[in-house]
Enzyme design. Structure first.
Site, mmCIF file in Angstrom:
data_model
loop_
_atom_site.group_PDB
_atom_site.id
_atom_site.type_symbol
_atom_site.label_atom_id
_atom_site.label_comp_id
_atom_site.label_asym_id
_atom_site.label_seq_id
_atom_site.Cartn_x
_atom_site.Cartn_y
_atom_site.Cartn_z
ATOM 1 N N ASP A 114 49.747 71.789 41.495
ATOM 2 C CA ASP A 114 51.102 71.780 42.064
ATOM 3 C C ASP A 114 51.973 70.653 41.508
ATOM 4 O O ASP A 114 53.157 70.562 41.844
ATOM 5 C CB ASP A 114 51.038 71.678 43.596
ATOM 6 C CG ASP A 114 50.489 72.948 44.222
ATOM 7 O OD1 ASP A 114 50.439 73.977 43.537
ATOM 8 O OD2 ASP A 114 50.095 72.905 45.411
ATOM 9 N N LYS A 124 53.748 70.840 53.593
ATOM 10 C CA LYS A 124 53.902 72.302 53.742
ATOM 11 C C LYS A 124 52.540 72.980 53.748
ATOM 12 O O LYS A 124 52.247 73.812 54.605
ATOM 13 C CB LYS A 124 54.753 72.848 52.582
ATOM 14 C CG LYS A 124 54.675 74.357 52.421
ATOM 15 C CD LYS A 124 55.483 74.862 51.247
ATOM 16 C CE LYS A 124 54.785 74.905 49.921
ATOM 17 N NZ LYS A 124 53.807 75.989 49.724
ATOM 18 N N ASN A 125 51.715 72.622 52.761
ATOM 19 C CA ASN A 125 50.456 73.348 52.603
ATOM 20 C C ASN A 125 49.410 72.982 53.651
ATOM 21 O O ASN A 125 48.406 73.679 53.794
ATOM 22 C CB ASN A 125 49.900 73.156 51.184
ATOM 23 C CG ASN A 125 50.727 73.927 50.173
ATOM 24 O OD1 ASN A 125 51.593 74.718 50.542
ATOM 25 N ND2 ASN A 125 50.484 73.684 48.897
ATOM 26 N N ARG A 133 61.788 76.463 49.312
ATOM 27 C CA ARG A 133 60.538 76.877 49.968
ATOM 28 C C ARG A 133 59.641 75.679 50.249
ATOM 29 O O ARG A 133 58.866 75.701 51.203
ATOM 30 C CB ARG A 133 59.763 77.841 49.060
ATOM 31 C CG ARG A 133 60.469 79.140 48.806
ATOM 32 C CD ARG A 133 59.586 80.038 48.008
ATOM 33 N NE ARG A 133 58.335 80.260 48.745
ATOM 34 C CZ ARG A 133 57.341 81.036 48.338
ATOM 35 N NH1 ARG A 133 57.449 81.668 47.195
ATOM 36 N NH2 ARG A 133 56.257 81.187 49.060
ATOM 37 N N CYS A 187 52.163 87.120 41.762
ATOM 38 C CA CYS A 187 53.314 86.243 41.947
ATOM 39 C C CYS A 187 53.590 85.511 40.644
ATOM 40 O O CYS A 187 52.849 85.665 39.671
ATOM 41 C CB CYS A 187 53.128 85.299 43.125
ATOM 42 S SG CYS A 187 52.147 83.865 42.779
ATOM 43 N N ARG A 219 46.463 85.741 41.534
ATOM 44 C CA ARG A 219 46.130 85.216 42.857
ATOM 45 C C ARG A 219 45.387 86.224 43.732
ATOM 46 O O ARG A 219 45.894 86.679 44.769
ATOM 47 C CB ARG A 219 47.384 84.669 43.546
ATOM 48 C CG ARG A 219 48.065 83.608 42.693
ATOM 49 C CD ARG A 219 49.150 82.903 43.396
ATOM 50 N NE ARG A 219 48.688 82.011 44.433
ATOM 51 C CZ ARG A 219 49.500 81.355 45.247
ATOM 52 N NH1 ARG A 219 50.793 81.498 45.129
ATOM 53 N NH2 ARG A 219 49.017 80.569 46.170
#
Ligand code: EPU
Length: 425
Positions: free
Chosen positions: A309, A22-23, A401, A117, A122
């Protein structure tokens, strides 16, 4: 809203293949803006974050099609609305990485300033500082970052480090902008994450001249234009790490394929340290847990350090260790929303600032828990696999997500996870 009903404890066994990252996909999708024409990306995972990012690119003027075999085709011939709308940016902070490519291609961009968030403040000050160094004029108007470079960007030596080290998407933004700047840009203290290396490799395929890829010193010789590209996205090391923890926490045995262990040394090191066997195998590894889990200290750091993560997932695992562990969060000091939820499942976690002391318990006990962000929700699912009883995890849209149909991937391995729809009250 969907919830997961997870029956535990289970033992996971079998083989799982890791999806594209994803990233890595998100900034590479943004890179397609740089070259007018049709770029084709393969191994882009089918996730809600990818759909949201596709909507964002469509609002700019791009046309996007996804084929059944997972290829994502981005036609960026027309970019007639260089605006990242608040309604999309507030849903996904990674939207910020259209700023550099838009500025480089159109000389103008407006992108909503991302808000806070669940994992912390961030800020995006380093993105803005880097782009200003390249000659962009940037102001904040009505909550939007308005960036202009009518005469183009100019290469510069830029130090991009911040109080928490390098910035992943900040590096992506500045690197993408610098590919079309006049002259040479050096990004010092660049992010070394494999996702940034994948982006740089993709940009070079488009005709960019980037060297130092994978190091903290990126050198970018500006070129006049870039071409559309065909690129396969790298496997998702965070998804791989999550499945490794799934094997470990369920005392199972998983063969994990399409997994690049070289990008996961810090994670493998911690798993081996606590007594989990990780053996390299063709195209991946086999992760086995037979004995108990030993405690460990973990400090999250930029790559090649232990990834933030995977902090939440390892916290779930270490909550079952035979002894006390310490987890120090050095990237997002407030990324601990999962602590209170794991404690509801009979974990024994105590947060002191950006440190969590994990006192190992003999077993976790099922409870209704609430997902708060992507990785925190992965940790709750992992805990649910090991816990006694039926755990319900609400707000699973967070997990969707970043993990493609996680229950469909875990159930064939022995998990008992049901997705149910509930009425929002
Ligand atoms: N930071 C600043 N100023 C900036 C940018 C960042 O001070 O302008 C700070 C952040 O507050 C943080 C640190 O620098 O303390 C690192 O943040 P970074 O910019 O590297 O994070 P990011 O690029 O916004 C990406 C991933 C995150 C991942 C982090 C760290 C994507 C789409 N997001 O975010 O992934 O946690 O790098 O590795 O690539 C996730 O997938 O769950 C996720 C949150």
């Amino acid at each position: 809203m969907d919830i997961f009903r997870i029956e535990g404890p289970v033992r996971l066994c079998g083989t799982v293949s890791i999806n594209g990252s994803k990233n890595a996909s998100l900034p590479i999708m943004a890179a397609a803006i740089l070259a007018g024409g049709e770029s084709t990306l393969s191994a882009v995972p089918d996730l809600s974050d990818i759909s949201i990012f596709s909507q964002l690119l469509e609002q700019l003027g791009c046309q996007i099609t996804r084929s059944d075999d997972g290829q994502l085709c981005i036609d960026s011939t027309v970019i007639d609305n260089p605006v990242g709308d608040y309604e999309i940016v507030r849903r996904m902070r990674a939207s910020i990485c259209i700023l550099g490519p838009l500025l480089a291609r159109k000389g103008y961009a407006e992108v909503s300033m991302p808000g806070g968030c669940a994992i912390g403040d961030r800020p995006v000050n380093l993105h803005i500082r880097g782009l200003r160094e390249l000659g962009a004029q940037i102001q904040l108007k009505n909550g939007y970052i308005v960036a202009e470079a009518p005469n183009g960007l100019i290469g510069k030596d830029i130090f991009l480090g911040g109080p928490f080290g390098s910035t992943v998407l900040g590096t992506a933004n500045v690197m993408m902008a610098a590919t079309l700047a006049k002259g040479r840009t050096v990004i010092e203290s660049a992010a070394c994450e494999p996702e940034i290396a994948d982006l740089a490799n993709c940009l070079n395929k488009m005709g960019a001249k980037i060297s130092g890829i994978g190091s903290p010193r990126l050198i970018i010789e500006g070129v006049k234009q870039l071409q559309p590209v065909q690129h396969e996205v790298i496997p998702d090391r965070i998804e791989a790490g999550t499945f490794m923890v799934a094997a470990a926490i369920t005392k199972g045995e998983l063969k994990i394929t399409n997994c690049w262990l070289d990008d996961m040394m810090a994670v493998v090191d911690r798993l081996r340290h606590i007594g989990i066997t990780v053996e390299a195998a063709k195209d991946g590894c086999v992760v086995t847990h037979s004995d108990g889990i030993k405690p460990a200290d973990i400090t999250t750091q930029p790559f090649p350090g232990f990834p933030t993560d995977l902090q939440a997932q390892f916290m779930a695992l270490l909550s079952l260790a035979q002894g006390n562990s310490i987890i120090i969060e050095k990237i997002f000091p407030d990324r601990f929303m999962h602590v209170a939820e794991l404690n509801r499942m009979a974990a024994d976690l105590r947060k002191e600032g950006s440190v969590v002391i994990v006192a190992g318990v003999k077993k976790l006990i099922a409870a209704p828990v609430m997902a708060s962000d992507l990785r925190a929700s992965a940790a709750l699912v992992l805990a649910g696999l090991a816990a006694e009883g039926t755990t319900t995890v609400s707000r699973v849209y967070h997990i969707d997500r970043g993990y493609e149909k996680i229950e469909v991937r875990l159930n064939p391995l022995g998990a008992k996870i049901k997705r149910e729809q509930t009425q929002v009250v």
